[in-house]
Motif scaffolding. Sequence first.
Motif, PDB file in Angstrom:
ATOM      1  N   UNK A  27       0.990  -1.085  -0.116  1.00  0.00           N
ATOM      2  CA  UNK A  27      -0.093   0.025   0.064  1.00  0.00           C
ATOM      3  C   UNK A  27       0.722   1.367   0.039  1.00  0.00           C
ATOM      4  N   UNK A  28       1.944   1.284   0.636  1.00  0.00           N
ATOM      5  CA  UNK A  28       2.874   2.394   0.894  1.00  0.00           C
ATOM      6  C   UNK A  28       3.529   2.790  -0.418  1.00  0.00           C
ATOM      7  N   UNK A  29       3.579   1.769  -1.170  1.00  0.00           N
ATOM      8  CA  UNK A  29       4.250   1.894  -2.644  1.00  0.00           C
ATOM      9  C   UNK A  29       3.256   2.251  -3.685  1.00  0.00           C
ATOM     10  N   UNK A  30       2.067   2.459  -3.040  1.00  0.00           N
ATOM     11  CA  UNK A  30       0.819   2.929  -4.252  1.00  0.00           C
ATOM     12  C   UNK A  30       0.013   2.009  -4.910  1.00  0.00           C
ATOM     13  N   UNK A  31       0.031   0.784  -4.224  1.00  0.00           N
ATOM     14  CA  UNK A  31      -0.969  -0.155  -4.696  1.00  0.00           C
ATOM     15  C   UNK A  31      -2.097  -0.355  -3.745  1.00  0.00           C
ATOM     16  N   UNK A  32      -3.245  -0.963  -4.192  1.00  0.00           N
ATOM     17  CA  UNK A  32      -4.481  -1.296  -3.570  1.00  0.00           C
ATOM     18  C   UNK A  32      -4.361  -2.730  -3.336  1.00  0.00           C
ATOM     19  N   UNK A  33      -4.454  -3.198  -2.341  1.00  0.00           N
ATOM     20  CA  UNK A  33      -4.483  -4.802  -1.935  1.00  0.00           C
ATOM     21  C   UNK A  33      -5.832  -5.125  -1.484  1.00  0.00           C
ATOM     22  N   UNK A  34      -6.336  -6.468  -2.136  1.00  0.00           N
ATOM     23  CA  UNK A  34      -7.451  -7.004  -1.835  1.00  0.00           C
ATOM     24  C   UNK A  34      -6.898  -8.563  -1.371  1.00  0.00           C
ATOM     25  N   UNK A  35      -7.421  -8.911  -0.024  1.00  0.00           N
ATOM     26  CA  UNK A  35      -6.881 -10.258   0.468  1.00  0.00           C
ATOM     27  C   UNK A  35      -8.122 -10.623   1.306  1.00  0.00           C
ATOM     28  N   UNK A  36      -8.274 -11.961   1.475  1.00  0.00           N
ATOM     29  CA  UNK A  36      -9.280 -12.549   1.933  1.00  0.00           C
ATOM     30  C   UNK A  36      -9.369 -14.043   2.280  1.00  0.00           C
ATOM     31  N   UNK A  37     -10.040 -14.654   2.759  1.00  0.00           N
ATOM     32  CA  UNK A  37     -10.265 -16.194   3.116  1.00  0.00           C
ATOM     33  C   UNK A  37     -11.164 -16.930   2.872  1.00  0.00           C
ATOM     34  N   UNK A  38     -10.786 -17.635   1.445  1.00  0.00           N
ATOM     35  CA  UNK A  38     -11.704 -18.191   0.474  1.00  0.00           C
ATOM     36  C   UNK A  38     -12.054 -19.713   1.365  1.00  0.00           C
ATOM     37  N   UNK A  39     -12.978 -20.424   0.602  1.00  0.00           N
ATOM     38  CA  UNK A  39     -13.006 -21.802   1.016  1.00  0.00           C
ATOM     39  C   UNK A  39     -11.794 -22.656   1.020  1.00  0.00           C
ATOM     40  N   UNK A  40     -11.614 -23.157   2.225  1.00  0.00           N
ATOM     41  CA  UNK A  40     -10.420 -23.846   2.527  1.00  0.00           C
ATOM     42  C   UNK A  40      -9.656 -23.335   3.641  1.00  0.00           C
ATOM     43  N   UNK A  41      -9.992 -22.114   3.767  1.00  0.00           N
ATOM     44  CA  UNK A  41      -9.323 -21.290   5.065  1.00  0.00           C
ATOM     45  C   UNK A  41      -9.843 -21.901   6.409  1.00  0.00           C
ATOM     46  N   UNK A  42      -9.197 -21.407   7.551  1.00  0.00           N
ATOM     47  CA  UNK A  42      -9.724 -21.794   8.842  1.00  0.00           C
ATOM     48  C   UNK A  42     -10.277 -20.700   9.500  1.00  0.00           C
ATOM     49  N   UNK A  43     -11.047 -20.697  10.481  1.00  0.00           N
ATOM     50  CA  UNK A  43     -11.720 -19.799  11.370  1.00  0.00           C
ATOM     51  C   UNK A  43     -13.456 -19.553  10.787  1.00  0.00           C
ATOM     52  N   UNK A  44     -13.579 -20.375   9.809  1.00  0.00           N
ATOM     53  CA  UNK A  44     -15.112 -20.282   9.449  1.00  0.00           C
ATOM     54  C   UNK A  44     -15.911 -21.536   9.711  1.00  0.00           C
ATOM     55  N   UNK A  45     -15.448 -22.498  10.363  1.00  0.00           N
ATOM     56  CA  UNK A  45     -16.198 -23.700  10.554  1.00  0.00           C
ATOM     57  C   UNK A  45     -15.580 -24.777   9.920  1.00  0.00           C
ATOM     58  N   UNK A  46     -15.588 -25.845  10.082  1.00  0.00           N
ATOM     59  CA  UNK A  46     -14.845 -26.928   9.563  1.00  0.00           C
ATOM     60  C   UNK A  46     -15.274 -27.344   8.028  1.00  0.00           C
ATOM     61  N   UNK A  47     -16.799 -27.386   7.911  1.00  0.00           N
ATOM     62  CA  UNK A  47     -17.006 -27.463   6.635  1.00  0.00           C
ATOM     63  C   UNK A  47     -16.683 -26.300   5.660  1.00  0.00           C
ATOM     64  N   UNK A  48     -16.184 -25.036   5.934  1.00  0.00           N
ATOM     65  CA  UNK A  48     -15.578 -24.087   4.997  1.00  0.00           C
ATOM     66  C   UNK A  48     -14.153 -24.621   4.898  1.00  0.00           C
ATOM     67  N   UNK A  49     -13.489 -25.337   5.680  1.00  0.00           N
ATOM     68  CA  UNK A  49     -12.070 -25.664   5.644  1.00  0.00           C
ATOM     69  C   UNK A  49     -12.111 -26.920   4.843  1.00  0.00           C
ATOM     70  N   UNK A  50     -12.875 -27.824   4.845  1.00  0.00           N
ATOM     71  CA  UNK A  50     -12.916 -28.947   3.985  1.00  0.00           C
ATOM     72  C   UNK A  50     -13.427 -28.768   2.777  1.00  0.00           C
ATOM     73  N   UNK A  51     -13.987 -27.770   2.226  1.00  0.00           N
ATOM     74  CA  UNK A  51     -14.874 -27.532   1.082  1.00  0.00           C
ATOM     75  C   UNK A  51     -13.944 -27.657  -0.181  1.00  0.00           C
ATOM     76  N   UNK A  52     -12.565 -27.554  -0.220  1.00  0.00           N
ATOM     77  CA  UNK A  52     -11.546 -27.648  -1.236  1.00  0.00           C
ATOM     78  C   UNK A  52     -10.916 -29.227  -1.201  1.00  0.00           C
TER      79      UNK A  52
END
Length: 702
Positions: free
Chosen positions: A465-490
Amino acid sequence: MQPYDIELMTSLSRPSLAPDGSFAIYAASRPDCRANRAVGQLWRIDLAPGPSGADTAPRRLTRGVSDTAPRLSPDGTTIAFLRPDSRGRPQVHLLDARGGEPLQITEQLLGAGPATWTPDGSRLAFTARVAEPGRYGTVDGLEPGAESPRRITGLRWHANGVGFSTDRPTQVFVVEASPVGGEPAYPAAPHPGGPLATTPTVPAAAAQLTSAFAEHTAITLTPDGTAVLAVREAYEGSEAPRRDLRTALIHLPVDEGEESVLLAPEDGLRIHDLTVLADGTIALLASQPGAGRDSVAPDVALWLLEAGGPRRITDPESLELTGPLVPDGESVLVTSPQRGRVHLLRIDRSGAVSRVLDGDLEVHGVDAAGDLVLAAATTAESSGVLLARTGEEAPSTLVDTGAGLRDAGLVQPRELELAGRSGYPVHGWSAVPEGRGPFPTLLLLHGGPHAAYGVGVLDEVQTLVAAGYAVVYGNPRGSAGYGRAHGRAVRGGFGTVDAEDVIDLLDGALAADDRLDDQRLGILGGSYGGYLTAWIIAHDHRFRGAIVERGFLDPLSFQGTSDIGSYFGDEYIGTEPADIARQSAFGHAGSVRTPTLVIHSEEDHRCPLEQGTRYYTALRRAGVETEMLIFPGENHELTRSGRPRHRVERFEAVLEWWARVFATGTSDRRKSGSVMSGPTPRGSAARGSAERDPTTGGPSPS
């Protein structure tokens, strides 16, 4: 935040509370570019004014280069901690809790791990790697290249950050806790005609309790101090055709008696951590790997070991837990990942859950004494805070290392939640530079996949961001912290709903904020994020450039090269040739049109170097404009714990790549100079030489 501002990111260790709650000890650590290593010392904070009315500001107790892992003795008078010896090997040292000169009490050839006190404070237990005779300096003058060949008969032989491991497994030791106020050992003077005089380096040799061909972890002591409890994960032999993730819980008498097995692998648990409650009940943080192999979003839960066997008291489908476990009377304290946060929970014997610390933070280290709980955490503005909560009172902040980061400049990300194309909720953040834009926009992808981006300050995001870029980031299916079904979806579906979620998050962020430029897009990620980057650019050609870092790229070769190759790809991808081909990013490299920078480390044993080099070569053969950056002496953890100069050079290379990509619409061969090899970066000399106060992040008055 500039690349060299990683020096401002001071983190705090798990705190250690005095039994009466009157003070605490913690370690503060940060990268130092001049020393080219992580540096840090032990600090003491008094939690109530003394009789003279002295304040409770933290004070530095030690002045070592890298003092870590402090644990107070049961009576609160002595600190056990790790400090490198003259050869750089971590050894257990003891220190008076009021300060003074440390006493080294271990001399392990390959270094020692963090120590745990016996309840009476007379001894300490620790783990250490034990070298096979003839290797790793056990024979003076025998260089590594002259050692005998290694005979491999099982499915594992190495580990990321370790190298070969079966010829130096971890074993359990105990050592006497010598009085720190005792008489020092003085060098012996030579005597005419007498034998060569030597001075012992340590007061007493450590006693080795185990010798099994296995890894031993998660040690603790029984309440009476007569035995060590440890987790054992045996190395498979030639008769084992498959990896088995199940572990044993063993009971090791400290003085006399034979070891015994409290839980065997056949009991079906993989034990991640353990502790002992006030009444002696053993609490376990454990999962049940199906067929001994299922590691996909594991069903980690809290278990109690009772007379009838282990009893699970939490539901892993609705509550995700991570360690370590900390005893709190008849309850335990444990952390829980929740939507990019990591909260602190208290769970009693019935499985009832109460929240101790929540909100926008990520807790990573905890201790308790009486009704006082201390926690080390990160927040959006600080890489290290120490929080206290007493009973039902509101939490208070005792230490905050974030002042330097805030002075350097931090952008507060905007949290996003939207419905994806299938209606599934997608969650993440966007971080945008100040100004009207439009700014080139980068889609940043995390590893794992069962991991998560969080609300804590991320140097990667802030530097971009300091270098002038917008950054988009997140936690798609497969990630931790959203329930086990979310984590096992991939499972069996890499490159499907996970790719769908991150693209939907990007499109949603672009639609929600016109400062993000939808015509100047880039994509980057590491490990599994490197996989997802490579997959997406083979199927979506909207991106002007990409960075594929330490990627899991070819599941087929991963099987025989990675330290987790014996099960990870099999469980996530499958073993059928058609499944491997369908989900292989390497197999789709011929469809890539996006200019790509491949970054990898020479000693990466998690996603081995061949994953990056073969992918780079495949892109070049397909006519894709591609470059590769290989870091010597680094492993899979380069971006998190690599040498500071390499971390800065990596940032410089990343920024230079994006500058070239977005300057011309494609990459070219122009190179910019390296900050590290040019003039001293802004403020780095002062930051590298000044003492640092982890309360304010500024220079220390000491």
